[in-house]
Design a protein around this motif. Structure first.
Motif, short mmCIF file in Angstrom:
data_model
loop_
_atom_site.label_atom_id
_atom_site.label_comp_id
_atom_site.label_asym_id
_atom_site.label_seq_id
_atom_site.Cartn_x
_atom_site.Cartn_y
_atom_site.Cartn_z
N LEU A 114 0.82 -1.25 -0.13
CA LEU A 114 0.19 0.02 -0.11
C LEU A 114 0.90 1.46 -0.07
O LEU A 114 0.36 2.51 -0.48
CB LEU A 114 -0.89 -0.21 1.02
CG LEU A 114 -1.99 -1.03 1.21
CD1 LEU A 114 -2.58 -1.26 2.70
CD2 LEU A 114 -3.18 -0.67 0.08
N THR A 164 2.12 4.60 -4.11
CA THR A 164 0.87 5.32 -4.48
C THR A 164 0.43 4.75 -6.14
O THR A 164 -0.76 4.93 -6.58
CB THR A 164 0.91 6.70 -4.67
OG1 THR A 164 2.02 7.18 -5.45
CG2 THR A 164 1.12 7.24 -3.23
N ASN A 165 1.29 4.24 -6.76
CA ASN A 165 1.00 3.75 -8.18
C ASN A 165 0.71 2.26 -8.30
O ASN A 165 0.65 1.66 -9.35
CB ASN A 165 2.16 3.99 -9.07
CG ASN A 165 2.39 5.52 -9.40
OD1 ASN A 165 1.44 6.46 -9.41
ND2 ASN A 165 3.76 5.77 -9.22
N TYR A 189 -4.55 -0.05 -6.29
CA TYR A 189 -5.60 1.23 -6.19
C TYR A 189 -6.28 1.24 -7.13
O TYR A 189 -7.28 2.18 -7.22
CB TYR A 189 -4.48 2.42 -5.96
CG TYR A 189 -3.72 2.29 -4.47
CD1 TYR A 189 -4.70 2.82 -3.47
CD2 TYR A 189 -2.78 2.43 -4.17
CE1 TYR A 189 -4.26 2.70 -2.02
CE2 TYR A 189 -1.97 2.37 -3.11
CZ TYR A 189 -2.83 2.53 -2.07
OH TYR A 189 -2.31 2.74 -0.59
N GLN A 235 -11.95 -1.52 -7.77
CA GLN A 235 -12.78 -0.27 -7.24
C GLN A 235 -13.81 -1.44 -6.67
O GLN A 235 -14.13 -2.57 -7.06
CB GLN A 235 -13.34 0.32 -8.34
CG GLN A 235 -12.58 1.49 -9.17
CD GLN A 235 -12.10 2.38 -8.39
OE1 GLN A 235 -12.88 2.98 -7.31
NE2 GLN A 235 -11.02 2.67 -8.60
N PRO A 239 0.35 5.12 2.00
CA PRO A 239 0.90 5.50 0.91
C PRO A 239 1.82 6.97 0.87
O PRO A 239 1.53 7.58 1.66
CB PRO A 239 -0.22 5.66 -0.28
CG PRO A 239 -1.28 6.05 0.78
CD PRO A 239 -1.13 5.06 1.81
N GLU A 252 -5.08 14.23 -3.33
CA GLU A 252 -4.91 12.97 -4.04
C GLU A 252 -4.45 11.87 -3.15
O GLU A 252 -4.77 10.66 -3.07
CB GLU A 252 -3.92 13.23 -5.20
CG GLU A 252 -3.96 11.96 -6.09
CD GLU A 252 -2.60 10.94 -5.69
OE1 GLU A 252 -2.39 9.63 -6.25
OE2 GLU A 252 -1.63 11.44 -5.34
N ARG A 253 -3.27 12.22 -2.16
CA ARG A 253 -2.87 11.24 -1.38
C ARG A 253 -3.79 10.84 -0.23
O ARG A 253 -3.62 9.85 0.34
CB ARG A 253 -1.37 11.71 -0.68
CG ARG A 253 -0.75 10.67 0.11
CD ARG A 253 0.84 10.89 -0.01
NE ARG A 253 1.20 11.69 0.78
CZ ARG A 253 1.83 11.61 1.99
NH1 ARG A 253 1.76 10.52 2.65
NH2 ARG A 253 2.49 12.68 2.48
N GLU A 261 -6.90 10.71 -0.54
CA GLU A 261 -7.91 10.01 -0.96
C GLU A 261 -7.32 8.06 -1.01
O GLU A 261 -7.82 7.32 -0.42
CB GLU A 261 -8.40 10.17 -2.38
CG GLU A 261 -9.24 11.61 -2.35
CD GLU A 261 -9.58 11.94 -3.60
OE1 GLU A 261 -8.92 11.53 -4.52
OE2 GLU A 261 -10.21 13.22 -3.80
N LYS A 262 -5.94 8.20 -1.45
CA LYS A 262 -5.26 6.94 -1.32
C LYS A 262 -5.03 6.57 0.05
O LYS A 262 -5.20 5.27 0.36
CB LYS A 262 -4.09 6.81 -2.02
CG LYS A 262 -4.55 6.89 -3.72
CD LYS A 262 -3.10 6.76 -4.58
CE LYS A 262 -3.83 6.67 -5.93
NZ LYS A 262 -2.56 6.74 -6.93
N ARG A 297 -8.28 5.04 1.33
CA ARG A 297 -8.79 3.70 0.64
C ARG A 297 -7.62 2.75 1.36
O ARG A 297 -7.89 1.56 1.60
CB ARG A 297 -8.14 3.67 -0.72
CG ARG A 297 -9.41 4.63 -1.45
CD ARG A 297 -9.23 4.12 -3.17
NE ARG A 297 -9.99 3.19 -3.40
CZ ARG A 297 -9.70 2.17 -4.44
NH1 ARG A 297 -8.80 2.89 -5.22
NH2 ARG A 297 -10.25 1.38 -4.69
N ALA A 298 -6.38 3.19 1.72
CA ALA A 298 -5.43 2.23 2.26
C ALA A 298 -5.84 1.68 3.73
O ALA A 298 -5.60 0.87 4.20
CB ALA A 298 -4.00 2.92 2.30
#
Length: 231
Positions: free
Chosen positions: A26, A29-30, A34, A37, A65, A80-81, A83-84, A87-88
């Motif tokens: 995780l 970030t790429n 990720y 969905q 991330p 952006e980070r 949001e990740k 999700r992480a």
């Protein structure tokens, strides 16, 4: 393991005497995970957890991330980070891990520190928001001290101050022994000072100048003193 867990790798880890894993995928970030969905995302991590458990192991921590060099300079980068990160946290909960290790956001890079007050304020706002999501997921965020001596929020005392300011059971500390040494801080002193707020560790050695990730006793640290501090 390469870029994914394998049943062979899990079996080898268990055979070597390990009980738990640090789930690192995780952090990228790429990473392809990720791109998943909805139910596909959930199913992937539930299957990862099932295979780890079937091998007689558990995931003791994940790593949230981040990017090197940091890309936190703009509100868009940070969102952006964020949001990740969110999700992480959800993935970490699905994996059955109690905590996710995180780094400070670094809006000025790793060695520049032109505005310590702004640096502090951005991290305080960012992690207050993320802690509310961590609480919903039932996952503890563990802020890690960094190996960048010129950066605000690198030394244990600095991250400790932020943790106390946020003052939430879901925002705690990951003490990294090697990063302590690079910043000229004794890990034994840090663990004694912050003990009740430390929820996980990164344990490695170095020459006191570079973040080498050596095994304990291969560098300059006083491990006997560190163990006494833990006790």
């Amino acid at each position: 393991f390469g870029d994914r867990l394998t049943d062979e790798g899990l079996a080898q880890a268990k055979a070597h005497g390990y009980d738990c894993l640090d789930y690192q995928f995780l952090a990228d970030t790429n990473w392809e995970g990720y791109a998943l969905q909805g139910q596909t995302f959930d199913a992937f991590f539930r299957e990862e957890a099932r295979r780890v458990q079937a091998a007689g192991l558990e995931i003791c921590q994940t790593h949230g991330p981040w990017r090197y060099p940091p890309q936190d300079a703009t509100p868009q980068d940070r969102q952006e980070r964020f949001e990740k990160m969110s999700r992480a946290l959800h993935a970490t909960a699905l994996l059955g891990s109690p905590c996710m290790v995180i780094h400070p956001i670094m809006p000025f890079g790793v060695q520049l520190n032109p505005d310590p007050e702004e640096f502090w304020a951005l991290n305080l706002e960012y992690y207050r928001r993320l802690t509310s999501i961590a609480r919903q997921e039932g996952v503890i965020l563990c802020l890690e001290n960094m190996p960048f001596p010129n950066l605000t929020l690198s030394r244990p005392d600095e991250i400790f101050a932020l943790v106390k300011e946020i003052d939430d059971a879901f925002f705690r500390i990951c003490l990294d022994t090697g990063h302590c040494a690079v910043c000229g801080v004794s890990p034994a002193t840090a663990v004694r000072r912050m003990g009740p707020w430390i929820d996980t560790l990164h344990v490695h050695d170095n020459d006191g100048r570079n973040d080498q990730h050596l095994f304990p006793y291969m560098g300059v640290m006083d491990w006997d003193r560190f163990v006494k501090g833990l006790k």
